[in-house]
Design a protein around this motif. Structure first.
Motif, PDB file in Angstrom:
ATOM      1  N   PHE A  41      46.375  36.556  48.174  1.00 42.79           N
ATOM      2  CA  PHE A  41      47.763  36.912  47.888  1.00 42.79           C
ATOM      3  C   PHE A  41      48.029  38.369  48.284  1.00 42.79           C
ATOM      4  N   GLY A  42      47.145  39.276  47.884  1.00 41.04           N
ATOM      5  CA  GLY A  42      47.315  40.689  48.199  1.00 41.04           C
ATOM      6  C   GLY A  42      47.257  40.963  49.690  1.00 41.04           C
ATOM      7  N   LEU A  43      46.378  40.270  50.389  1.00 42.21           N
ATOM      8  CA  LEU A  43      46.277  40.427  51.846  1.00 42.21           C
ATOM      9  C   LEU A  43      47.596  40.057  52.521  1.00 42.21           C
ATOM     10  N   LEU A  44      48.186  38.943  52.111  1.00 42.46           N
ATOM     11  CA  LEU A  44      49.419  38.470  52.761  1.00 42.46           C
ATOM     12  C   LEU A  44      50.632  39.286  52.327  1.00 42.46           C
ATOM     13  N   ARG A  45      50.637  39.764  51.096  1.00 43.39           N
ATOM     14  CA  ARG A  45      51.723  40.658  50.682  1.00 43.39           C
ATOM     15  C   ARG A  45      51.664  41.953  51.491  1.00 43.39           C
ATOM     16  N   ALA A  46      50.464  42.475  51.711  1.00 40.22           N
ATOM     17  CA  ALA A  46      50.317  43.695  52.505  1.00 40.22           C
ATOM     18  C   ALA A  46      50.739  43.474  53.950  1.00 40.22           C
ATOM     19  N   ALA A  47      50.655  42.232  54.411  1.00 34.52           N
ATOM     20  CA  ALA A  47      51.066  41.897  55.772  1.00 34.52           C
ATOM     21  C   ALA A  47      52.569  41.695  55.886  1.00 34.52           C
ATOM     22  N   GLY A  48      53.287  41.816  54.757  1.00 34.05           N
ATOM     23  CA  GLY A  48      54.732  41.759  54.799  1.00 34.05           C
ATOM     24  C   GLY A  48      55.379  40.505  54.254  1.00 34.05           C
ATOM     25  N   HIS A  49      54.595  39.567  53.742  1.00 36.09           N
ATOM     26  CA  HIS A  49      55.170  38.330  53.208  1.00 36.09           C
ATOM     27  C   HIS A  49      55.671  38.574  51.785  1.00 36.09           C
ATOM     28  N   ARG A  50      56.951  38.360  51.569  1.00 38.72           N
ATOM     29  CA  ARG A  50      57.553  38.609  50.264  1.00 38.72           C
ATOM     30  C   ARG A  50      57.756  37.330  49.464  1.00 38.72           C
ATOM     31  N   ASN A  51      57.977  36.222  50.134  1.00 40.30           N
ATOM     32  CA  ASN A  51      58.103  34.925  49.478  1.00 40.30           C
ATOM     33  C   ASN A  51      56.844  34.132  49.786  1.00 40.30           C
ATOM     34  N   LEU A  52      56.034  33.916  48.759  1.00 38.44           N
ATOM     35  CA  LEU A  52      54.662  33.492  49.007  1.00 38.44           C
ATOM     36  C   LEU A  52      54.119  32.729  47.811  1.00 38.44           C
ATOM     37  N   THR A  53      53.394  31.640  48.087  1.00 40.72           N
ATOM     38  CA  THR A  53      52.635  30.942  47.058  1.00 40.72           C
ATOM     39  C   THR A  53      51.241  30.672  47.589  1.00 40.72           C
ATOM     40  N   VAL A  54      50.244  31.078  46.838  1.00 45.19           N
ATOM     41  CA  VAL A  54      48.853  30.757  47.145  1.00 45.19           C
ATOM     42  C   VAL A  54      48.370  29.794  46.071  1.00 45.19           C
ATOM     43  N   ASP A  55      47.951  28.622  46.504  1.00 44.37           N
ATOM     44  CA  ASP A  55      47.546  27.551  45.584  1.00 44.37           C
ATOM     45  C   ASP A  55      46.133  27.122  45.941  1.00 44.37           C
ATOM     46  N   ALA A  56      45.200  27.377  45.024  1.00 47.50           N
ATOM     47  CA  ALA A  56      43.809  26.950  45.202  1.00 47.50           C
ATOM     48  C   ALA A  56      43.476  25.951  44.103  1.00 47.50           C
ATOM     49  N   GLY A  57      43.740  24.676  44.385  1.00 44.78           N
ATOM     50  CA  GLY A  57      43.494  23.666  43.367  1.00 44.78           C
ATOM     51  C   GLY A  57      44.435  23.857  42.200  1.00 44.78           C
TER      52      GLY A  57
END
Length: 288
Positions: free
Chosen positions: A151-167
């Motif tokens: 989540f932190g990696l993708l937020r730092a890449a500029g993604h503001r609307n994001l869901t990370v789902d691991a199981g």
């Protein structure tokens, strides 16, 4: 639609974003997940922690180990030793070993975390030392931390609307919230309620996941080496997935009011007899 799906660390992952991930971002996610597995997996002979199962010693862990081990220190204290990152020993005795033998030799308490292992923050990471061979297992909170790292990696890449789902572990950011069904622990086709999720993490733990025999499953009291019986499933909302994941495990062993003295979270806890308890903020999420 999901932007990226893959299998890793024994579960299915789905990453959803408004803007498609670039090829570099996909590679960065894959490298992060693979590196975490190479560090902490007790199922790999080449992992960083693998030598500790053979003999006492010291291993070098990445900086991300600091908040993880701090959380384990706290949960170990609050649960009276039931949550313990050395619980891999107990799981192996019950048959959940690196070979997936699923052949139990009976319960066995894990070594005491505070007496057998110690860690310190170093300039280049974290040093974990043990005084005896141990089987390190971060399953109580590790998947949640990996969700946070992705989540932190993708937020730092500029993604503001994001869901990370691991199981059963999710972290969300964005203006549009989600409605997440709470899967019934005894019937995967049913839900016991629906939780709204927006800009928080939701993690679940259930005794029916990773079960391999009568009364044998992965949620084990490290102090006794026995799988839990009284609680069937837990769900926790918190600011980050590592905390939510760790608390979802701790709720199998500890009164939520005790945990609430040191953590801010909301929860649902379902017992094996079908009863459920929940925090005030979750009062409207369960079906009657």
């Amino acid at each position: 639609m999901p932007d990226l799906t893959f299998d890793a660390i024994g579960t299915a992952w789905t990453i959803t974003t408004d803007e498609p991930l670039s090829g570099q971002q996909r590679d960065d996610v894959a490298d992060l997940v693979a590196g975490y597995d190479r560090t902490y997996s007790r199922f790999r002979r080449d992992s960083v922690i693998a030598p500790l199962a053979q003999e006492a010693g010291t291993v070098q862990l990445p900086p991300s180990a600091v908040p993880l081990l701090r959380l384990f220190d706290t949960l170990h204290r609050l649960t009276g030793g039931a949550v313990n990152p050395l619980v891999g020993h107990s799981l192996e005795k019950l048959g959940y070993d690196a070979a997936y033998s699923f052949s139990s030799s009976g319960p066995s308490a894990a070594p005491d975390w505070t007496l057998t292992a110690g860690w310190r923050q170093a300039e280049d990471g974290t040093q974990l030392s043990t005084t005896a061979p141990v089987t390190f297992d971060i399953g109580a909170a590790g998947k949640g931390q990996l969700v946070d790292l992705v989540f932190g990696l993708l937020r730092a890449a500029g993604h503001r609307n994001l869901t990370v789902d691991a199981g059963s572990d999710l972290r969300h950011a964005g203006e549009r919230g989600l409605r997440v069904a709470l899967e019934h622990p005894y019937d995967a086709t049913r839900a016991i309620g629906v939780v709204p999720l927006r800009n928080r993490a939701l993690c679940a733990s259930a005794a029916n996941r990773r079960a391999w025999g009568e009364g044998l499953h992965h949620i084990v009291d490290a102090g006794t080496g026995r799988p839990v019986e009284a609680v069937a499933a837990t769900w926790v909302l918190a600011e980050d997935a590592m905390t939510a994941d760790g608390l979802a495990t701790a709720l199998f062993f500890t009164d939520p009011d005790l945990l609430a003295e040191e953590f801010a979270f909301d929860y649902v806890r379902m017992f094996s007899d079908g009863r459920a308890t929940y925090s005030d903020a979750m009062a409207g999420v369960l079906f009657s």
